[in-house]
Design a protein around this motif. Structure first.
Motif, PDB file in Angstrom:
ATOM      1  N   GLU A   1      20.924  10.221 -28.337  1.00 12.25           N
ATOM      2  CA  GLU A   1      22.403  11.512 -28.287  1.00 12.25           C
ATOM      3  C   GLU A   1      21.863  11.553 -27.670  1.00 12.25           C
ATOM      4  OE1 GLU A   1      23.528  12.744 -31.438  1.00 12.25           O
ATOM      5  OE2 GLU A   1      22.968  11.052 -33.130  1.00 12.25           O
ATOM      6  N   ILE A   2      23.026  12.918 -26.629  1.00 16.01           N
ATOM      7  CA  ILE A   2      22.766  13.937 -26.079  1.00 16.01           C
ATOM      8  C   ILE A   2      23.146  15.407 -26.412  1.00 16.01           C
ATOM      9  CG2 ILE A   2      25.376  13.510 -24.601  1.00 16.01           C
ATOM     10  CD1 ILE A   2      23.994  13.790 -22.325  1.00 16.01           C
ATOM     11  N   CYS A   3      22.711  16.204 -26.103  1.00 13.25           N
ATOM     12  CA  CYS A   3      22.927  17.433 -26.180  1.00 13.25           C
ATOM     13  C   CYS A   3      22.531  18.268 -24.999  1.00 13.25           C
ATOM     14  CB  CYS A   3      21.867  17.839 -27.402  1.00 13.25           C
ATOM     15  SG  CYS A   3      19.860  17.899 -26.983  1.00 13.25           S
ATOM     16  N   VAL A   4      23.082  19.389 -25.439  1.00 11.92           N
ATOM     17  CA  VAL A   4      23.163  20.816 -24.681  1.00 11.92           C
ATOM     18  C   VAL A   4      21.577  22.244 -24.813  1.00 11.92           C
ATOM     19  CG1 VAL A   4      24.262  22.477 -22.658  1.00 11.92           C
ATOM     20  CG2 VAL A   4      25.293  20.512 -24.277  1.00 11.92           C
ATOM     21  N   VAL A   5      20.973  22.170 -24.146  1.00 13.83           N
ATOM     22  CA  VAL A   5      19.911  23.193 -24.314  1.00 13.83           C
ATOM     23  C   VAL A   5      20.242  24.633 -23.535  1.00 13.83           C
ATOM     24  CG1 VAL A   5      18.054  20.946 -25.629  1.00 13.83           C
ATOM     25  CG2 VAL A   5      18.301  21.824 -22.373  1.00 13.83           C
TER      26      VAL A   5
ATOM     27  N   HIS B   1      18.481  32.557 -23.839  1.00 16.56           N
ATOM     28  CA  HIS B   1      20.198  32.666 -23.764  1.00 16.56           C
ATOM     29  C   HIS B   1      20.730  33.599 -25.176  1.00 16.56           C
ATOM     30  CE1 HIS B   1      23.817  30.849 -22.603  1.00 16.56           C
ATOM     31  NE2 HIS B   1      23.274  30.836 -21.660  1.00 16.56           N
ATOM     32  N   PRO B   2      22.020  33.845 -25.093  1.00 14.17           N
ATOM     33  CA  PRO B   2      22.584  34.936 -24.985  1.00 14.17           C
ATOM     34  C   PRO B   2      23.793  33.738 -26.691  1.00 14.17           C
ATOM     35  CG  PRO B   2      23.357  35.628 -23.127  1.00 14.17           C
ATOM     36  CD  PRO B   2      22.302  34.574 -23.442  1.00 14.17           C
ATOM     37  N   LEU B   3      23.466  33.201 -25.952  1.00 16.53           N
ATOM     38  CA  LEU B   3      24.463  31.708 -27.349  1.00 16.53           C
ATOM     39  C   LEU B   3      23.186  30.904 -28.408  1.00 16.53           C
ATOM     40  CD1 LEU B   3      26.841  30.069 -24.412  1.00 16.53           C
ATOM     41  CD2 LEU B   3      26.875  31.984 -26.041  1.00 16.53           C
ATOM     42  N   ALA B   4      21.748  31.466 -27.963  1.00 16.32           N
ATOM     43  CA  ALA B   4      20.590  30.781 -28.705  1.00 16.32           C
ATOM     44  C   ALA B   4      20.876  30.224 -30.328  1.00 16.32           C
ATOM     45  CB  ALA B   4      19.236  31.096 -28.745  1.00 16.32           C
ATOM     46  N   GLU B   5      21.492  31.845 -30.877  1.00 13.36           N
ATOM     47  CA  GLU B   5      21.762  31.686 -32.291  1.00 13.36           C
ATOM     48  C   GLU B   5      23.405  31.734 -32.773  1.00 13.36           C
ATOM     49  OE1 GLU B   5      19.263  31.863 -33.957  1.00 13.36           O
ATOM     50  OE2 GLU B   5      17.572  31.984 -32.081  1.00 13.36           O
TER      51      GLU B   5
ATOM     52  N   LEU C   1      29.594  26.636 -31.437  1.00 12.19           N
ATOM     53  CA  LEU C   1      30.372  26.595 -29.907  1.00 12.19           C
ATOM     54  C   LEU C   1      30.936  25.873 -29.757  1.00 12.19           C
ATOM     55  CD1 LEU C   1      26.489  27.815 -28.883  1.00 12.19           C
ATOM     56  CD2 LEU C   1      29.075  29.249 -27.995  1.00 12.19           C
ATOM     57  N   ARG C   2      31.432  25.611 -28.008  1.00 13.79           N
ATOM     58  CA  ARG C   2      32.460  24.813 -27.744  1.00 13.79           C
ATOM     59  C   ARG C   2      31.694  24.250 -26.249  1.00 13.79           C
ATOM     60  NH1 ARG C   2      38.114  26.770 -27.686  1.00 13.79           N
ATOM     61  NH2 ARG C   2      37.019  29.401 -26.964  1.00 13.79           N
TER      62      ARG C   2
ATOM     63  N   ASP D   1      24.248  24.947 -30.464  1.00 14.39           N
ATOM     64  CA  ASP D   1      25.135  24.550 -32.119  1.00 14.39           C
ATOM     65  C   ASP D   1      26.842  23.905 -31.171  1.00 14.39           C
ATOM     66  OD1 ASP D   1      25.805  23.156 -33.598  1.00 14.39           O
ATOM     67  OD2 ASP D   1      26.318  25.250 -34.481  1.00 14.39           O
ATOM     68  N   VAL D   2      26.429  22.807 -30.088  1.00 15.27           N
ATOM     69  CA  VAL D   2      28.277  22.464 -30.342  1.00 15.27           C
ATOM     70  C   VAL D   2      28.270  20.724 -30.918  1.00 15.27           C
ATOM     71  CG1 VAL D   2      27.989  23.256 -27.224  1.00 15.27           C
ATOM     72  CG2 VAL D   2      27.288  21.682 -27.917  1.00 15.27           C
ATOM     73  N   GLY D   3      28.331  20.256 -31.398  1.00 14.32           N
ATOM     74  CA  GLY D   3      27.879  19.219 -32.576  1.00 14.32           C
ATOM     75  C   GLY D   3      27.686  18.001 -31.880  1.00 14.32           C
TER      76      GLY D   3
END
Length: 312
Positions: A185-189, A194-198, A202-203, A280-282
């Motif tokens: 699968e593909i994900c975003v890292v 990073h400010p959004l790490a926790e 997220l979208r 956490d973008v699903g």
């Protein structure tokens, strides 16, 4: 009537020697005779003499001097295109002879993509080296098209990574055999700090104002990422760096607020090492099938077959 042009004597196979051909191949692929001589651990005069011997055997000039140094003639270009395949075939022969003699040596040249270079490939190499420590493994990383072109002409034994689409022109031109090992699968890292790490829930829209690292335009992974954004009704990020270098990409994540798409298997590996955070973008969907590709019209060498067994 004008006299007919004199006919040139045909090239005779028995006049060709292997050593000058090997030296020619290195000169053909080097920026200068001096550079080729260093790679061959020979003197420039010895390299020049070998090229002159080959020109005498073929009765044609192979190089000419210009303000850019030496450049191949039309004869040199023709020989350069052919000699690469000849040397690859000789390497296969040498590999097979050594393998049959000792049962545990050989040389495997592997082309790899980011989807395999982080975890699958290192594990397979370590498994192979544990069983057959005398097998030499050479790894070359790069985008799809050059890797598969090198596989087609014999410079690579196998390509490991995300399997390409069967309808691509390159796949139709050459006889390849693809084997699926697992779907990914593909994900975003992003970096761990990073400010959004926790953050949860997220979208993709929440990520567009950050710097992004994307694959090169010609990479199949780039098409996947662009489709993901398009299907979400989003435009491409404005702040983009294009890179296929895994080391560079990880470095950018550590030292900036950059974000990138990554195969999930590789992302989980880097997350365990503390190098990235999976945002956490699903579920974003399939990255594709990860596996290996070999030539369909040629049996793999014994060393390559052992490596395939370790991949499986």
């Amino acid at each position: 009537m004008p006299s007919a042009a004199p006919s040139l004597p045909p090239v005779s196979l028995h006049r060709l020697k292997l050593r000058p051909l090997l030296i020619f191949e290195r000169v053909f692929n080097s920026p200068s005779i001096a550079s080729a001589a260093r790679e061959l651990n020979m003197s420039q005069s010895a390299v020049t003499k070998a090229i002159q011997e080959l020109e005498a055997s073929l009765d044609v000039p192979l190089f000419e001097r210009s303000n850019r140094g030496i450049v191949p003639t039309c004869y040199g270009t023709l020989l350069g295109e052919r000699v690469r395949t000849v040397i690859s075939e000789l390497r296969y022969l040498t590999d097979e002879l050594n393998s049959f003699r000792s049962g545990e040596s050989g040389h495997v040249i592997v082309g790899t993509l980011i989807s395999a270079s982080a975890q699958l490939l290192p594990k397979a190499i370590l498994k192979l080296k544990k069983q057959y420590p005398d097998v030499l493994v050479t790894v070359r990383e790069g985008p799809n098209e050059p890797l598969f072109r090198d596989l087609a002409n014999g410079e690579l034994d196998i390509v490991v990574g995300r399997l390409p689409e069967e309808n691509l022109p390159l796949m139709r031109r050459f006889p390849f055999s693809h084997t699926v090992l697992y779907p990914d699968e593909i994900c975003v890292v992003a970096g761990r700090r990073h400010p959004l790490a926790e953050q949860k829930g997220l979208r993709l829209l929440d990520l567009l104002d950050f710097p992004w690292v994307l694959p090169l335009q010609e990479s199949p992974t780039r098409a996947i990422t662009e489709k993901l954004l398009h299907d979400s009704g989003l435009s491409m990020p404005r702040n983009i760096t294009e890179s296929l270098s895994l080391v560079t990409n990880i470095g950018l994540l550590q030292d900036s607020a950059s974000i990138l798409f990554m195969p999930l298997a590789a992302a989980r590996h880097f997350q365990r090492l503390g190098l990235v955070a999976i945002l956490d973008v699903g579920q974003l969907g399939k990255f594709g099938d990860v596996g290996y590709t070999i030539r369909a019209d040629r049996l793999p060498t014994p060393a390559t077959q052992r490596f395939i067994d370790c991949l499986r």
